[in-house]
Write an enzyme that holds these catalytic residues in place. Structure first.
Site, PDB file in Angstrom:
ATOM      1  N   PRO A 101      -2.747  41.316 -13.452  1.00  0.00           N
ATOM      2  CA  PRO A 101      -2.290  42.586 -12.881  1.00  0.00           C
ATOM      3  C   PRO A 101      -3.404  43.630 -12.851  1.00  0.00           C
ATOM      4  O   PRO A 101      -3.308  44.632 -12.156  1.00  0.00           O
ATOM      5  CB  PRO A 101      -1.169  43.043 -13.826  1.00  0.00           C
ATOM      6  CG  PRO A 101      -0.806  41.848 -14.632  1.00  0.00           C
ATOM      7  CD  PRO A 101      -2.001  40.955 -14.664  1.00  0.00           C
ATOM      8  N   GLU A 128      -0.327  36.238 -23.596  1.00  0.00           N
ATOM      9  CA  GLU A 128      -0.765  37.627 -23.402  1.00  0.00           C
ATOM     10  C   GLU A 128      -2.117  37.724 -22.705  1.00  0.00           C
ATOM     11  O   GLU A 128      -2.723  38.784 -22.664  1.00  0.00           O
ATOM     12  CB  GLU A 128      -0.797  38.347 -24.750  1.00  0.00           C
ATOM     13  CG  GLU A 128       0.571  38.517 -25.393  1.00  0.00           C
ATOM     14  CD  GLU A 128       1.564  39.222 -24.474  1.00  0.00           C
ATOM     15  OE1 GLU A 128       1.243  40.304 -23.968  1.00  0.00           O
ATOM     16  OE2 GLU A 128       2.668  38.671 -24.265  1.00  0.00           O
ATOM     17  N   ARG A 166      -3.737  28.839   5.248  1.00  0.00           N
ATOM     18  CA  ARG A 166      -3.307  28.908   6.648  1.00  0.00           C
ATOM     19  C   ARG A 166      -4.376  29.517   7.554  1.00  0.00           C
ATOM     20  O   ARG A 166      -4.249  29.497   8.774  1.00  0.00           O
ATOM     21  CB  ARG A 166      -1.959  29.619   6.792  1.00  0.00           C
ATOM     22  CG  ARG A 166      -1.950  31.046   6.364  1.00  0.00           C
ATOM     23  CD  ARG A 166      -0.542  31.583   6.319  1.00  0.00           C
ATOM     24  NE  ARG A 166       0.022  31.835   7.641  1.00  0.00           N
ATOM     25  CZ  ARG A 166      -0.375  32.788   8.467  1.00  0.00           C
ATOM     26  NH1 ARG A 166      -1.370  33.568   8.135  1.00  0.00           N
ATOM     27  NH2 ARG A 166       0.213  32.952   9.630  1.00  0.00           N
ATOM     28  N   ASP A 181      -0.366  37.029  13.749  1.00  0.00           N
ATOM     29  CA  ASP A 181       0.642  37.360  12.765  1.00  0.00           C
ATOM     30  C   ASP A 181       0.479  38.764  12.205  1.00  0.00           C
ATOM     31  O   ASP A 181      -0.536  39.407  12.383  1.00  0.00           O
ATOM     32  CB  ASP A 181       0.619  36.342  11.638  1.00  0.00           C
ATOM     33  CG  ASP A 181       1.284  35.056  12.082  1.00  0.00           C
ATOM     34  OD1 ASP A 181       1.988  35.096  13.101  1.00  0.00           O
ATOM     35  OD2 ASP A 181       1.088  34.039  11.423  1.00  0.00           O
TER      36      ASP A 181
HETATM   37  N1  ADE Z   1      -0.240  37.672 -13.801  1.00  0.00           N
HETATM   38  C1  ADE Z   1       0.842  38.371 -14.185  1.00  0.00           C
HETATM   39  N2  ADE Z   1       1.192  39.254 -13.261  1.00  0.00           N
HETATM   40  C2  ADE Z   1       0.305  39.122 -12.224  1.00  0.00           C
HETATM   41  C3  ADE Z   1       0.123  39.760 -10.966  1.00  0.00           C
HETATM   42  N3  ADE Z   1       0.920  40.738 -10.541  1.00  0.00           N
HETATM   43  N4  ADE Z   1      -0.897  39.361 -10.188  1.00  0.00           N
HETATM   44  C4  ADE Z   1      -1.734  38.399 -10.600  1.00  0.00           C
HETATM   45  N5  ADE Z   1      -1.616  37.759 -11.769  1.00  0.00           N
HETATM   46  C5  ADE Z   1      -0.617  38.112 -12.590  1.00  0.00           C
END
Ligand code: ADE
Length: 259
Positions: A101, A128, A166, A181
Site C-alpha cells: 500500500p 505484516e 493484455r 479501451d
Molecule cells: N498489499 C496489501 N494491500 C495492498 C495494496 N493496496 N496494493 C498493493 N499491495 C498490497
C-alpha cells in the site's frame, strides 16, 4: 517477443490458478507469456521451513524474513540470466516490483511502461510485511493497486499481471482493441449492444443499426465524453478534447466554463 512474469509468493497455487485461465491461459499456451509462481517457502533455510519471525521492537504480527526472500530472488535472477545467455538476449537488471500500500498507485500508464520489459519479478508480502533490508537490496519499484489494504500481495500482483499481459502484442485477439479501451486516452468506453435488437422493451440505439460509420463514430465519441464527464470528471482534465467538444460539454453543464 514474449514476456516472462516471475511471482515470488507463499501462495503459488493461488497465483497459478488465477492466471492460467481464459485469455492469459491461451496466451501462455501460445508462448506469448510465461507466468511462473515461485514458492518462497522452498527457500526457507531452517528445518521447520519457517519463513516468518517476530518483529524487533515488538508490535503485532509476524514479518517475512529476509533470507528466504533473497534466495528465491537469486534463484529467479539466475534462471533469467541463463535464459538470456541462451537466447542472446539483452543483459540488464530485472525490475522487481514489491506490492505494498506504500507504493506508487498502479495505472494504465505504468502498465504500458512495464509491458516493455522482457522479464518482471513481482514480490508478494504477507503477514505484516517483509524485513526492510532485503527490500532495500532487491526491489526496484514499489507499487500499490489502490488506497485500501489487502491481506497479501497476491491479488495485487495478479491485477498487475492481467493488466500488463493484455498489452503484450498478440494476447488479445484483436490487436487494436486494447488501444480503444477505457483510460488509454483518459476517456471511458462507450456503451455496447449485441443481439437481440429489443430486450426487455429496450431498443438498441438506432444509429448503431444504420451502417453509417461516421455517424456511429460520432455517437460513440459523444457517449464516451458524456460518461466520463458524469462518472469521472477528473479524467476529462487529462483527455484531449477539441474546442467543439469542450463547448458541447459546457452547453450541457458538464464542464465548467472559463471566466
Ligand atoms: N498489499 C496489501 N494491500 C495492498 C495494496 N493496496 N496494493 C498493493 N499491495 C498490497
Amino acid at each position: 517477443m514474449s514476456m516472462h512474469f516471475h511471482i515470488l509468493t507463499l501462495f503459488p497455487d493461488m497465483v497459478e490458478n488465477g492466471l492460467h485461465t481464459s485469455i492469459l491461459g491461451r496466451a501462455t499456451e501460445k508462448g506469448l507469456l510465461s507466468i511462473e509462481a515461485v514458492n518462497i517457502r522452498d527457500y526457507a533455510f531452517n528445518k521447520h521451513q519457517s519463513v516468518d519471525d517476530y518483529p524487533y521492537g515488538g508490535g503485532a504480527g509476524m514479518l517475512m524474513q529476509a533470507e528466504p526472500v533473497y534466495l528465491a530472488y537469486q534463484a529467479v535472477e539466475n534462471k533469467i540470466r541463463e535464459r538470456k545467455l541462451r537466447e542472446d538476449g539483452q543483459e540488464g537488471r530485472t525490475r522487481v516490483v514489491y506490492l505494498s500500500p506504500q507504493g506508487a498507485t498502479f495505472s494504465q500508464t505504468m502498465a504500458e511502461e512495464l509491458a516493455r520489459e522482457e522479464d518482471l519479478m513481482l514480490l508478494c508480502g504477507h503477514y505484516e510485511g517483509i524485513d526492510e533490508r532485503v527490500l532495500e537490496e532487491i526491489v526496484t519499484d514499489y507499487v500499490s493497486i489502490g488506497d485500501y489494504v489487502l491481506t497479501g500481495g497476491e491479488l495485487p500482483a495478479m491485477v498487475m499481471v492481467d493488466t500488463i499481459s493484455r498489452l503484450v502484442p498478440g494476447v488479445l485477439h484483436n490487436d487494436v482493441s486494447a488501444e480503444f479501451d477505457s483510460f488509454q486516452d483518459n476517456l471511458l468506453e462507450y456503451p455496447q449492444y449485441s443481439r437481440p435488437e429489443i430486450w426487455h422493451e429496450k431498443r438498441v440505439p438506432e444509429v448503431l443499426l444504420s451502417g453509417h460509420h461516421a455517424n456511429i463514430e460520432k455517437w460513440r465519441r459523444e457517449q464516451s465524453l458524456l460518461r466520463t464527464a458524469k462518472a469521472r470528471p477528473d479524467l476529462l482534465e487529462k483527455a484531449e478534447l477539441s474546442q467543439k467538444e469542450i463547448r458541447w460539454l459546457q452547453e450541457k453543464g458538464l464542464l465548467p466554463t472559463m471566466e
